[in-house]
Design a protein around this motif. Structure first.
Motif, mmCIF file in Angstrom:
data_model
loop_
_atom_site.group_PDB
_atom_site.id
_atom_site.type_symbol
_atom_site.label_atom_id
_atom_site.label_comp_id
_atom_site.label_asym_id
_atom_site.label_seq_id
_atom_site.Cartn_x
_atom_site.Cartn_y
_atom_site.Cartn_z
ATOM 1 N N LYS A 47 3.031 4.442 -2.707
ATOM 2 C CA LYS A 47 3.337 3.277 -1.867
ATOM 3 C C LYS A 47 2.626 3.380 -0.521
ATOM 4 O O LYS A 47 2.284 2.378 0.094
ATOM 5 N N THR A 107 -0.611 1.758 -0.755
ATOM 6 C CA THR A 107 -0.523 0.292 -0.672
ATOM 7 C C THR A 107 -0.225 -0.135 0.773
ATOM 8 O O THR A 107 -0.696 -1.169 1.226
ATOM 9 N N LYS A 148 -3.491 -0.020 2.623
ATOM 10 C CA LYS A 148 -4.324 -1.161 2.235
ATOM 11 C C LYS A 148 -3.797 -2.457 2.857
ATOM 12 O O LYS A 148 -4.556 -3.252 3.384
ATOM 13 N N ALA A 149 -2.472 -2.636 2.797
ATOM 14 C CA ALA A 149 -1.905 -3.915 3.238
ATOM 15 C C ALA A 149 -1.908 -4.041 4.758
ATOM 16 O O ALA A 149 -2.095 -5.132 5.280
#
Ligand code: SF4
Ligand code: SF4
Ligand code: SF4
Lengths: 296, 806
Positions: free
Chosen positions: B30, B33, B36-37
């Motif tokens: 996570k 992610t 990245k986010a």
């Protein structure tokens, strides 16, 4: 989260006035961000645990899809697709499939059993199996091929959007279990806003067509997707591009009463039965054409 | 991990290689992610298969299994030849300018000092040049041809993109694209984080693969930085704790080592471990070894460990060789080991070459299995049809199965990959007669001690004198054990600056390992865990998520060893003057009089930048090593060697030395290796998200999600072999076979390697003949019995098979 009243806004095969003393409650939505889903199936496991069902231990069919399809004992599944367009990069598309909680639910409209399918004020579409007569019309009425009849009790089952959890201010079990943030839950407005941020990020990574999937043909949905290839929903294991309720369901729905108004209903019933038995041919052909990528 | 899970979110670029974090570490993933986010981070995945992590990647490149050193060596070559390095960092914080012994060399695949008969090196030439003052000579200009930088340049000059592509099968343009992305993080304000797991450790060159990654990160200046580091993703929830506590045959707690046979002199034992600085002004923290060691012996032996008996040094076993698992089962197989205690693992399923493991267990007189589950190992003697085709009447081993609790049925701490000791509480009562592991071990110990007390024996002292002051001797409490590894004062401890001031009274819990003494006045069961249970209570149970830095530096959450430090080598996050390389990654800095910040400085808190103390305080040089001297046994620079079973039957870099010349191979196992002629396909084993090792096939939900054994092959190989998805196939190695369902996929592509097409066969590990999932074959039936040259982790990731329709 705002109060999640379980006021029933719509009820299958019922024409009496729904309760509305509380007025409008905020609509809820689950957002599935395909670009963040690793296909770990934690959500699938959580769904089994919270809703207390267990499928059988099956077999491997040569893909990662396990169990291979939705079932009365499997309300959500991951669908894996290997997508390799001519000359393009390989992508492994993973879509969490399950009920879309349509604002305009074909299942509910097709259901002839009073109160077997309800829609709450917050938008959740729920099956009340004690009223289900096992006719399977909901399956035919559903543009997403979601409900399944149980071989044990002959009744139809599907994702409840964890209405029992949502009613007491909890997020659905699958949302809680998702490790990557691919699943988020909140008011529909907030989810649309969240999706906008995700789409901007995807745009910056070369997915110019990234889009929110909230199809208008069913009045929008309370389960939405962020699709990196928003212009091609069908590549995500046959997600319909333009889902809608068969006109026959609407006609049928118009005459559905607790006791069938037989005279008026006969013609509509004939058409509907044809639709039920032969299926929506048109749509199927289109699906078949689009289904050029094997499920993995 | 040098860094920690949450810190992954600070990276600009994430490289997953030698691991598959999305598959095997979904919860930790996570943070990728998140990066990245919220940070716009890019993710690169390099793997033989387009796996679940690759599904999330911005860029994926394929690689042939076992060739990561060639790939990363090529990255080193790229960074050096394109001048994409953090010069100031490399100059100040690494041994790039250190001068190397003129006798050192590398030729035709061998470093100097190779002794073929021993399959080992005489490492004496792998050393620095020392000046008359006893310190290493350094050429800060790095122009001397004998400095590490120039030797490194020469060593990796061979690793051109053509060579890399030829060995790895990675298309050149893809390799170069990855190099370009990595090179961008040489800017002081950009970081790369590397996440790896068993895809690097499980090779005969595993240690060196990880070293190559560390070298890349040092060139880029990414070690010590938030969002940087070389991050090992540990598999079992407490496997980090296992290594920390030294549960290896040659280790003591806290990465101290047992003496070897010839090390009978206590002072000498300490001297060679308490390393003196190799450069002026360096901390060389291992100089404190005597404090850690004496305190450990006081924890174990209390009053029986005295100055006069060298703190019970004679009680410690002295090793003639290292008894790793491969060595142990080899001895068992030779009939030289009669009894075996198997606690919390499942060797029949987990170790290579099942036939050999099963054969070895059958030679035992007794086997004790301590486990929450009915493992395959505990029933190795039962016939389970094709899955375990043995004849019970021919096996005389007596098996004792002692059911233990699982983590959810006990209190305790687990150490995660982030080095955090996190306390957890019992969630359920254990079933049936299951007992917690400490209780089982205590029962065995108390009985043994009684026998030794009664009967004496050759040397009863280490057993009868062991400290055992638990409230209930037959069932030590996790809390008591935790307090013991934290350590306590045995006499009043005074402030070194003011001896009249008592800091801790006798009997009180230590605050940290800084208080340890080598005079017997402190006891500590594991020095790196000191600080976990102080007079303030259970520090591991803290759950404060406050993160004032916004960088995930939650110092109030649990306890991170060492000293609650979250990012190791964090002094290197600042330039030599003490200013953060990147102001947005300010975790610590020099404020003019001391080091302060959001993390606990991994440094002497009052050492001013002008004093030139290096940030790598555990090293006697104070800097990180590209050239690693004699610290690893197979070469001071990582070199590409082929897996012992190679699909190309040669090593394009040096055909005469194909595989790791310093790896230990037992004779029978050498004969059991297959060749590409009979077994043409490169195979690799791995885990799936839906399962955890061989445990979760005992759990219904996991079994539903991944019910049946399968192998993965590419579409091209399937076509060649006439196979389609869902077919039953037989996969054979020279050691055995398994049958499984074929998953035919676009995600495994054939690679062109040294002019040859190489297909990869992927074999997940999770099945066996106990549990509720469909019975299957033990994957390690196929794998070769050979380990990493340094630490003997078996080469599960690269071997040869053939495949056909079953
Ligand atoms: S997806 Fe199908 S089952 Fe779900 S609400 Fe819509 S029509 Fe009904
Ligand atoms: S919302 Fe609830 S019922 Fe629906 S898939 Fe998630 S866990 Fe299952
Ligand atoms: S839990 Fe989240 S990441 Fe895992 S499969 Fe479900 S949606 Fe995907």
């Amino acid at each position: 989260m705002a109060s999640q009243s379980l006021d029933i806004a719509r009820r299958s095969a019922t024409t009496t006035q729904p309760p509305n003393v509380r007025g409008d409650v905020p609509k809820v939505a689950k957002l599935i961000d395909i670009s963040k889903c690793i296909g770990c199936k934690a959500c699938q496991a959580a769904c089994m645990e919270w809703n207390d069902y267990r499928d059988k231990v099956g077999t491997c069919n040569g893909t990662y899809n396990n169990p291979p399809d939705l079932d009365a004992d499997q309300w959500t599944v991951m669908r894996f697709t290997e997508y390799e367009p001519e000359g393009g990069k390989l992508e492994w598309l993973i879509r969490k499939d399950g009920c879309m909680h349509c604002a305009d639910p074909g299942c509910l409209k097709a259901c002839p059993a009073p109160g077997a399918i309800v829609q709450y004020g917050n938008g959740i579409v729920d099956f009340h199996e004690e009223h289900c007569i096992g006719c399977g019309y909901c399956i035919t009425g559903c543009p997403f091929d979601i409900p399944r009849l149980s071989k044990k009790d002959g009744k139809a089952y599907k994702c409840t959007l964890c209405s029992d959890r949502v009613a007491v201010g909890l997020e659905p079990a699958c949302i809680k279990s998702c490790p990557t943030g691919a699943l988020v839950f909140g008011t529909k407005d907030d989810m649309i806003h969240h999706a906008e941020g995700r789409i901007a990020d995807l745009n910056s990574r070369g997915f110019a067509q990234a889009a929110l999937y909230d199809p208008k043909g069913v009045g929008g949905t309370h389960v939405m997707y962020v699709l990196p290839h928003g212009d091609k929903p069908e590549i995500y294991d046959r997600l319909p591009k333009d889902p809608g309720i068969s006109p026959w369901v609407s006609v049928w729905k118009g005459v559905t009463k607790p006791i069938l108004g037989l005279g008026l209903g006969v013609i509509a019933l004939g058409g509907f039965i044809h639709y039920v038995t032969k299926g929506p041919n048109e749509a199927d052909d289109e699906d078949a054409k689009e289904d050029k990528h094997e499920r993995r | 991990m040098t860094n920690h899970w949450v810190d992954i979110k600070n990276a600009n670029l994430v490289l997953i290689m030698g691991g598959n974090a999305a598959e095997a570490h979904p919860c930790g993933f996570k943070w990728v992610t998140e990066a990245k986010a919220h940070k716009g981070a890019q993710l690169i995945v390099i793997d033989p298969r387009f796996n679940r992590s690759a599904a999330m990647a911005d860029y994926y490149a394929p690689i042939r299994t076992g060739t990561d050193i060639a790939f990363l060596g090529g990255v080193i070559h790229y960074l050096l030849s394109h001048d994409k390095i953090n010069h100031e960092y490399v100059k100040a914080y690494t041994n790039a300018g250190y001068l190397v012994n003129s006798a050192y060399g590398f030729e035709d695949g061998l470093f100097t000092g190779y002794e073929p008969a021993k399959r080992a090196y005489d490492k004496s030439t792998w050393s620095y040049v020392k000046g008359p003052d006893g310190y290493v000579e350094v050429d800060a200009t790095m122009t001397d041809p004998r400095c590490v930088m120039n030797l490194m340049k020469a060593h990796y000059a061979r690793y051109t993109p053509e060579v890399v592509s030829n060995i790895c099968g990675t298309p050149q343009d893809q390799f170069l694209h990855v190099c370009e992305m990595i090179a961008e993080t040489s800017a002081p304000t950009k970081t790369l984080t590397i996440m790896y797991a068993l895809g690097w450790t499980q090779h005969t060159v595993g240690t060196q693969m990880i070293r190559t990654a560390a070298m890349v990160q040092l060139l880029l200046g990414n070690i010590g930085m938030a969002g940087g580091g070389v991050n090992a993703l540990r598999g079992h929830s407490n496997i980090q704790g296992l290594t920390d506590l030294g549960l290896m045959s040659n280790l003591l707690p806290g990465y101290m080592t047992l003496p070897m046979e010839q090390e009978t002199d206590f002072q000498k034992y300490l001297e060679v471990r308490a390393l003196k600085p190799l450069r002026p002004g360096q901390l060389s923290y291992w100089q404190n070894y005597p404090k850690f060691h004496v305190s450990l012996m006081k924890a174990w032996y209390g009053d029986a460990a005295t100055k006069d008996n060298d703190y019970a040094f004679d009680y410690l076993p002295k090793l003639d060789k290292i008894y790793d698992i491969l060595q142990v089962f080899e001895l068992m197989h030779q009939g030289k080991m009669n009894g075996y205690f198997c606690q919390g693992f499942n060797p029949l399923a987990s170790f290579p070459n099942k036939a050999k493991i099963g054969g070895a267990l059958a030679k035992l007189k007794y086997l004790v299995v301590i486990d929450p589950l009915a493992t395959e190992t505990s029933e190795f003697w039962q016939n389970f049809g094709p899955y375990n085709d043995v004849d019970p009447t021919k096996i005389q081993t007596e098996v004792f199965r002692l059911p233990s609790t699982c983590f959810a049925e006990e209190n305790g701490s687990l150490v995660n990959s982030s080095r955090w000791l996190q306390w957890h509480y019992q969630g359920a009562d254990p079933p049936g007669e299951a007992k917690a592991d400490p209780e089982i071990v205590a029962g065995i110990f108390l009985k043994l001690r009684e026998l030794y007390r009664k009967e004496g024996g050759a040397f009863p002292d280490p057993i009868v004198n062991l400290t055992w002051n638990y409230a209930i001797p037959a069932a030590p409490h996790p809390e008591e054990l935790a307090r013991e590894y934290n350590g306590r004062a045995l006499a009043d401890l005074t402030d070194p600056a003011d001896p009249t001031k008592v800091v801790l009274k006798a009997g009180q819990q230590l605050d940290s390992f800084a208080q340890l003494k080598d005079d017997g006045s402190t006891a500590c069961g594991c020095w790196i865990f000191s600080g976990a249970w102080t007079e303030k209570g259970n520090i591991m149970a803290r759950r404060d998520t406050a993160d004032p830095s916004g960088l995930g530096e939650t110092l109030g959450w649990a306890f991170a060893w060492p000293a609650n430090r979250r990012i190791l080598y964090n002094r290197a996050s600042c330039d030599p003057a003490g200013k953060p390389w990147d102001p947005r990654r300010d975790i610590i800095h020099w404020n003019g009089s001391k080091w302060v910040g959001f993390d606990v400085p991994d440094f002497k808190p009052d050492s001013a930048p002008a004093q030139d103390m290096g940030p790598f305080i555990m090293q006697p040089e104070g800097v990180a090593r590209f050239f690693t001297l004699d610290k690893v046994i197979d070469g001071p620079f990582p070199e590409h060697y082929e897996p012992f079973e190679t699909p190309i039957s040669t090593n394009p870099l040096h055909p005469k030395v194909v595989s790791n010349p310093a790896a230990r191979v037992f004779k029978d196992d050498l004969e059991a290796f297959g060749t590409a002629k009979d077994f043409p396909y490169a195979a690799t084993t791995y885990r799936l998200t839906e399962h955890f090792h061989f445990w979760t096939k005992h759990a219904k939900i996991n079994a539903i999600l991944q019910p049946e054994q399968f192998v993965e092959i590419g579409e091209e190989l399937a076509k060649e072999k006439g196979l389609k998805a869902g077919d039953q196939v037989m996969v054979r190695s020279n050691r055995g076979f398994l049958k499984a369902v074929a998953v035919v996929t676009k995600r495994i592509k054939p690679l062109t390697v040294n002019g040859k097409t190489v297909h990869t066969v992927g074999v997940p590990i999770h099945w066996g003949f106990k549990g509720v999932a469909k019975n299957g074959y033990i994957t390690n039936t196929l794998t070769p019995y050979v380990g990493d040259a340094n630490v003997q982790t078996p080469e599960f990731k690269s071997f040869l098979v053939d495949i056909e329709k079953a």
